[in-house]
Design an enzyme around this catalytic site. Structure first.
Site, PDB file in Angstrom:
ATOM      1  N   ALA A   1       0.995  -1.459  -0.046  1.00 55.71           N
ATOM      2  CA  ALA A   1      -0.001   0.007   0.373  1.00 55.71           C
ATOM      3  C   ALA A   1       0.516   1.102  -0.205  1.00 55.71           C
ATOM      4  CB  ALA A   1      -0.694  -0.268   1.352  1.00 55.71           C
TER       5      ALA A   1
ATOM      6  N   GLU B   1      -0.514  -8.983  -0.336  1.00 56.32           N
ATOM      7  CA  GLU B   1      -2.257  -9.667  -0.147  1.00 56.32           C
ATOM      8  C   GLU B   1      -2.623  -9.506  -1.844  1.00 56.32           C
ATOM      9  OE1 GLU B   1      -1.810  -5.853   2.568  1.00 56.32           O
ATOM     10  OE2 GLU B   1      -3.095  -7.802   4.008  1.00 56.32           O
TER      11      GLU B   1
ATOM     12  N   GLY C   1       0.317  -5.205   0.913  1.00 56.94           N
ATOM     13  CA  GLY C   1       0.064  -5.149  -0.620  1.00 56.94           C
ATOM     14  C   GLY C   1      -0.277  -5.725  -0.772  1.00 56.94           C
TER      15      GLY C   1
ATOM     16  N   GLU D   1       3.849  -5.152   7.738  1.00 47.73           N
ATOM     17  CA  GLU D   1       2.976  -3.518   7.914  1.00 47.73           C
ATOM     18  C   GLU D   1       3.184  -4.225   9.843  1.00 47.73           C
ATOM     19  OE1 GLU D   1       2.367  -6.140   5.913  1.00 47.73           O
ATOM     20  OE2 GLU D   1       1.258  -5.309   4.577  1.00 47.73           O
TER      21      GLU D   1
HETATM   22  N1  3HC Z   1       4.621   3.230  -0.219  1.00 46.04           N
HETATM   23  C1  3HC Z   1       5.211   4.625  -0.343  1.00 46.04           C
HETATM   24  N2  3HC Z   1       6.310   4.567  -0.176  1.00 46.04           N
HETATM   25  C2  3HC Z   1       7.449   4.115  -0.690  1.00 46.04           C
HETATM   26  C3  3HC Z   1       6.590   2.562  -0.068  1.00 46.04           C
HETATM   27  C4  3HC Z   1       5.501   2.563   0.283  1.00 46.04           C
HETATM   28  N3  3HC Z   1       4.659   1.257   0.430  1.00 46.04           N
HETATM   29  N4  3HC Z   1       7.639   1.640  -0.046  1.00 46.04           N
HETATM   30  C5  3HC Z   1       8.791   2.421  -0.235  1.00 46.04           C
HETATM   31  N5  3HC Z   1       8.055   4.408  -0.403  1.00 46.04           N
HETATM   32  C6  3HC Z   1       9.583   4.765  -1.085  1.00 46.04           C
HETATM   33  C7  3HC Z   1      10.089   5.100   0.012  1.00 46.04           C
HETATM   34  O1  3HC Z   1      10.168   6.012   0.753  1.00 46.04           O
HETATM   35  C8  3HC Z   1      11.457   5.311  -1.234  1.00 46.04           C
HETATM   36  O2  3HC Z   1      11.206   6.945  -1.567  1.00 46.04           O
HETATM   37  P1  3HC Z   1      12.234   8.118  -1.625  1.00 46.04           P
HETATM   38  O3  3HC Z   1      12.845   7.478  -3.234  1.00 46.04           O
HETATM   39  O4  3HC Z   1      11.263   9.399  -2.127  1.00 46.04           O
HETATM   40  O5  3HC Z   1      12.659   8.011  -0.364  1.00 46.04           O
HETATM   41  C9  3HC Z   1      11.351   4.811  -1.725  1.00 46.04           C
HETATM   42  O6  3HC Z   1       9.773   3.992  -2.226  1.00 46.04           O
HETATM   43  C10 3HC Z   1      12.214   4.174  -2.503  1.00 46.04           C
HETATM   44  O7  3HC Z   1      12.420   3.439  -1.023  1.00 46.04           O
HETATM   45  P2  3HC Z   1      13.608   2.608  -0.149  1.00 46.04           P
HETATM   46  O8  3HC Z   1      14.879   3.437  -0.774  1.00 46.04           O
HETATM   47  O9  3HC Z   1      13.274   2.126   1.027  1.00 46.04           O
HETATM   48  O10 3HC Z   1      14.247   1.210  -1.594  1.00 46.04           O
HETATM   49  P3  3HC Z   1      14.702   0.732  -1.711  1.00 46.04           P
HETATM   50  O11 3HC Z   1      15.358  -0.197  -2.425  1.00 46.04           O
HETATM   51  O12 3HC Z   1      16.043   0.896   0.193  1.00 46.04           O
HETATM   52  O13 3HC Z   1      13.367  -0.366  -0.491  1.00 46.04           O
HETATM   53  C11 3HC Z   1      11.757  -1.534   0.199  1.00 46.04           C
HETATM   54  C12 3HC Z   1      12.526  -1.370  -1.197  1.00 46.04           C
HETATM   55  C13 3HC Z   1      12.334  -2.822   0.112  1.00 46.04           C
HETATM   56  C14 3HC Z   1       9.803  -1.651  -0.770  1.00 46.04           C
HETATM   57  C15 3HC Z   1      11.214  -0.814   0.395  1.00 46.04           C
HETATM   58  O14 3HC Z   1      11.143   0.551   0.055  1.00 46.04           O
HETATM   59  C16 3HC Z   1      10.546  -1.042   2.290  1.00 46.04           C
HETATM   60  O15 3HC Z   1      10.649  -1.512   3.079  1.00 46.04           O
HETATM   61  N6  3HC Z   1       9.123  -0.758   2.312  1.00 46.04           N
HETATM   62  C17 3HC Z   1       8.451  -0.623   2.911  1.00 46.04           C
HETATM   63  C18 3HC Z   1       7.013  -1.457   2.046  1.00 46.04           C
HETATM   64  C19 3HC Z   1       6.613  -1.897   3.123  1.00 46.04           C
HETATM   65  O16 3HC Z   1       5.752  -1.761   4.895  1.00 46.04           O
HETATM   66  N7  3HC Z   1       4.981  -1.957   3.042  1.00 46.04           N
HETATM   67  C20 3HC Z   1       3.700  -2.557   3.788  1.00 46.04           C
HETATM   68  C21 3HC Z   1       2.940  -0.776   3.924  1.00 46.04           C
HETATM   69  S1  3HC Z   1       1.798  -1.010   4.382  1.00 46.04           S
HETATM   70  C22 3HC Z   1       0.692  -2.128   3.566  1.00 46.04           C
HETATM   71  O17 3HC Z   1       0.784  -2.570   2.380  1.00 46.04           O
HETATM   72  C23 3HC Z   1      -0.915  -1.748   4.210  1.00 46.04           C
HETATM   73  C24 3HC Z   1      -2.066  -3.050   3.490  1.00 46.04           C
HETATM   74  O18 3HC Z   1      -1.156  -4.213   4.254  1.00 46.04           O
HETATM   75  C25 3HC Z   1      -2.912  -2.617   3.434  1.00 46.04           C
END
Ligand code: 3HC
Ligand code: NAI
Length: 693
Positions: free
Chosen positions: A61, A105, A102, A125
């Site tokens: 997400a 998911e 997500g 998450e």
């Molecule tokens: N939403 C919005 N922005 C995101 C994002 C997300 N889920 N994941 C990464 N980004 C953004 C980062 O903020 C960063 O932005 P920037 O360039 O402006 O600083 C850019 O993407 C690149 O991120 P990283 O520097 O972390 O890039 P990496 O290649 O090192 O890592 C990754 C990629 C492994 C995907 C890492 O970004 C990560 O762990 N992201 C979070 C993943 C996460 O927590 N997902 C769950 C989201 S909550 C969800 O899905 C709810 C659902 O259950 C309903």
């Protein structure tokens, strides 16, 4: 367009196209639903593949949409997944690189999944203080089994796709071109009539699900005291096991909506974005060219030099390590080896890797061996004269374009740069002790430090897995400058009526890893003493409680002398309140003419934390830090500030700056009130209801 739609051999390919990680923001979600509808209405299409363009299947997400109307605007991720499940034509998720939150998911909603090796699969998450909110707690246990799924959900740790090859999650592992194989798989699937299999219809098999869940709940609760999300993860999984898929899904949704509003989730998301924001420097665009760093040199193999060296060895970079005397070099090398051996003993490193890392070190006693280094980090004694000798010598031997860095914690980086004829190549790299463990790296930007040098060291920091925060030149940089005000308040409170154990207990209850007095005993009380002695000369007007000087005059330097603010038993680290010290403190108050009073825990916490906030505000006003989240990152990664509170500046925002201002003004009226000088930005922001973050 956040989604691309093409057809190939009768297969519709829906490719998420929302760089950098294909976050499932509103336009991406809408694009997927549109794509499904197009595929459904096109008689020539028999099957559908969903995949991600660029460097991810999907990172989940879009976190930036949380708590905004877009997060709940239809189609929500729930709706998208429902549409996928409902598709009369088989849907195949083609997973590569990253399938998280997500994103995973969504894939779990597809009829089939095919994965490339090396993909990171996770429901992370919980690390953002929430739980999977689009069916992850319900479908993952049905896909890979209760225990394996719960483990992934409560830890959030990614698992490589090949490790999950036989888990029930994937229907196939790609051997070559993922997309080609996914299309072929989809065509074959369409040969059979529907309905196609859905994960939601699978059963959760476990010999003793109730017992396992109860055990998990207890373990998770004990391990995550300050975080509500992990236990909710267990509860949501349990709801699905006990009441079936639909009720489980509804309960998961309820928990998600509750958790996303919690201060803990807010703080964790702040830290997630704060870490990434820290690597961006306002006037150093991402297009700034960087220098190639292949060979590193470290000068001084003491406490810091050894730890700094290990960071580079761990990242596979060779390090030339220079010392003045063979004994010092041998001692330094032996310490590095000992540290690695400890990791081998714990099973965290193999014996071969230990040797491979040690083999990357080139020990030397001569500066000529530094000629080829691209980055040279100095970690010698903290004396300007010694730094002068080193940097003048470096200026003679280092190749043009080499970056010359100092690990100084208190000296002026501009003065150090001026010892060379290339100040643009000089930068401060302030590592924290133990340098091989601590995440924080303060990058100290001198007035002449080149932008390409900054861009390069930020890149290097990422490579060695540090959280780098840029600080301007000032006494103590960001972290130590703030901590000085915090310590000042702690000492004043001793003078006014508190005792070390009470102060430590109060702030540790607030969540700090260690209170100021235990920390000082660990670091060595003589360090602060030396700084204060310097201050008495430089700023004779700055009032300091002399109570700590009294302690140092008795030789109680902390753990290393077996006695400090606390007593220590030989060979043990437990801090035992010292009757002698407590009596000394009481006597000191009398001598200083201060009438001791009972100081409550709330006051202790406020004075300590608001001292950080007040100095942090000044640091922002002066441009020493470029954003409040940088200050927070320094405290979260280098000073043990409780992560679930998001750092001092976010904490101040949460309490409300109006309240912070009122408290500081109240403390200004107290006997030691002159230690406070309220930062103008707190007053300004409080007046307009603003925040730092
Ligand atoms: N939403 C919005 N922005 C995101 C994002 C997300 N889920 N994941 C990464 N980004 C953004 C980062 O903020 C960063 O932005 P920037 O360039 O402006 O600083 C850019 O993407 C690149 O991120 P990283 O520097 O972390 O890039 P990496 O290649 O090192 O890592 C990754 C990629 C492994 C995907 C890492 O970004 C990560 O762990 N992201 C979070 C993943 C996460 O927590 N997902 C769950 C989201 S909550 C969800 O899905 C709810 C659902 O259950 C309903
Ligand atoms: P240390 O005393 O453990 O190590 C210094 C090493 O430098 C010694 O091994 C010494 O032999 C060597 N050395 C001295 N002069 C030298 C020279 N001219 N050429 C080559 N080697 C020389 O000191 P420590 O604690 O490692 O500190 C080093 C630097 O790191 C200091 O600037 C200090 O302020 C800074 N620092 C220290 C931190 C700490 O917690 N110890 C934290 C952050 C920074």
């Amino acid at each position: 367009m956040a989604v691309d739609y093409t057809t190939r051999d009768g297969v519709a390919v829906i490719t998420l196209n929302n760089p950098p990680v294909n976050g499932l923001g509103h336009s991406t979600r809408a694009g997927i639903v549109d794509g499904l509808a197009r595929a459904a209405s096109d008689a020539a299409v028999t099957a559908i593949v969903i995949t991600g363009g660029g460097k991810a299947f999907s990172g989940g997400a879009d976190i930036t949409e949380f708590n905004t109307p877009k997060a709940t605007q239809e189609p929500t991720l729930h709706t998208v997944i429902k549409e996928v499940e409902k598709s009369a034509k088989p849907v195949v998720a083609a997973i590569h690189s990253v399938a998280m939150g997500g994103g995973l998911e969504l894939a779990l909603g597809a009829h089939y999944r095919i994965a490339a090796p090396g993909a990171q699969i996770a429901l992370p998450e919980v690390k953002l203080g929430i739980l999977p909110g689009a069916g992850g707690t319900q479908r993952l246990p049905r896909a890979i089994g209760l225990e394996a799924a719960l483990n992934m959900i409560v830890t959030g740790v990614p698992v490589l796709s090949e490790k999950l090859a036989n888990s029930g999650l994937f229907d196939a592992m790609a051997q070559g071109d993922l997309l080609e194989e996914a299309i072929a798989f989809a065509r074959k699937a369409a040969d059979k009539p529907g309905p196609y299999p859905l994960v939601r219809n699978r059963k959760i098999e476990h010999p003793n699900a109730e017992g396992f869940l109860q055990f998990s709940r207890n373990t998770v609760a004990a391990m995550s005291k300050h975080y509500p999300a992990p236990v909710k993860c267990v509860d949501a999984v349990a709801a699905g096991v006990q009441q079936g898929f639909d009720k489980g899904l509804a309960y998961e949704r309820e928990c998600f909506l509750e958790l996303v509003q919690t201060p803990e989730s807010h703080a964790l998301r702040h830290a997630f974005f704060g870490e990434r924001a820290a690597s961006k420097i306002p006037d150093v665009p991402s297009s700034t060219p960087t220098r190639d760093i292949q060979k590193v040199a470290v000068i001084g193999a003491g406490t810091m030099g050894g730890g700094i060296t290990m960071n580079f060895l761990n990242a596979g970079l060779p390090v030339t390590l220079l010392e003045t005397k063979p004994e010092a070099l041998d001692r330094g090398l032996a310490t590095i080896r000992k540290n690695y051996e400890a990791q081998v003993k714990k099973g965290k490193l193999s014996a071969e890797k230990l040797e491979a890392r040690m083999a990357l070190i080139r020990p030397t006693l001569t500066y000529d061996d530094l000629k080829e280094a691209d980055l040279i980090i100095e970690a010698v004694f903290e004396e300007l004269g010694v730094k002068e000798q080193v940097f003048k010598r470096l200026d003679e031997v280092a190749k043009p374009g080499a970056i010359l860095a100092s690990n100084t914690s208190t000296l002026d980086v501009d003065k150090i740069a001026a010892f060379t004829k290339r100040p643009q190549d000089v930068v401060g790299l302030h590592f924290f002790s133990p340098a091989n463990v601590m995440k924080l790296l303060e990058v100290v930007r001198g007035k002449e430090t080149g932008k390409d040098v900054l861009a390069t060291v930020m890149q290097v920091a990422k490579k060695i897995r540090k959280t780098a925060v840029v600080s301007g030149v000032c006494d103590g940089f960001i972290g130590n400058r703030m901590v000085e005000q915090y310590i000042r308040q702690a000492l004043n409170m001793l003078e006014e009526g508190a005792l070390p154990a009470q102060v430590d207990r109060a702030i540790e209850k607030f969540g700090f890893a260690m209170g100021p007095f235990r920390m000082s005993d660990l670091a060595g009380n003589d360090i602060g003493w030396a700084i204060r002695k310097r201050r008495y000369q430089e700023q004779p007007d700055m009032k300091y409680s002399k109570v700590a000087d009294r302690l140092c005059e008795t030789g109680r330097f902390g753990q290393k002398t077996g006695a400090g603010w606390y007593d220590y038993k030989a060979g043990e680290r437990s801090a035992l309140p010292s009757k002698l010290v407590d009596e000394m403190i009481v006597a000191y108050s009398k001598e200083a003419g201060v009438e001791r009073r009972k100081i409550g825990d709330e006051e202790i916490v406020e004075r300590l934390v608001f001292a950080l906030v007040n100095e942090g505000a000044k640091i922002l006003e002066e441009g020493i830090a470029s954003k409040a989240s940088d200050v927070d990152m320094v405290y979260l990664t280098g000073y043990g500030f409780p992560l679930w509170r998001g750092g001092p500046m976010l904490y101040a925002d949460t309490v409300g700056l109006y309240n912070v201002e009122r408290a500081i003004r109240r403390y200004t009226q107290q006997p030691n009130g002159d230690a406070w000088e309220i930062a103008p930005s707190i007053v300004e922001l409080a007046a307009k209801g603003g925040t730092f973050n």
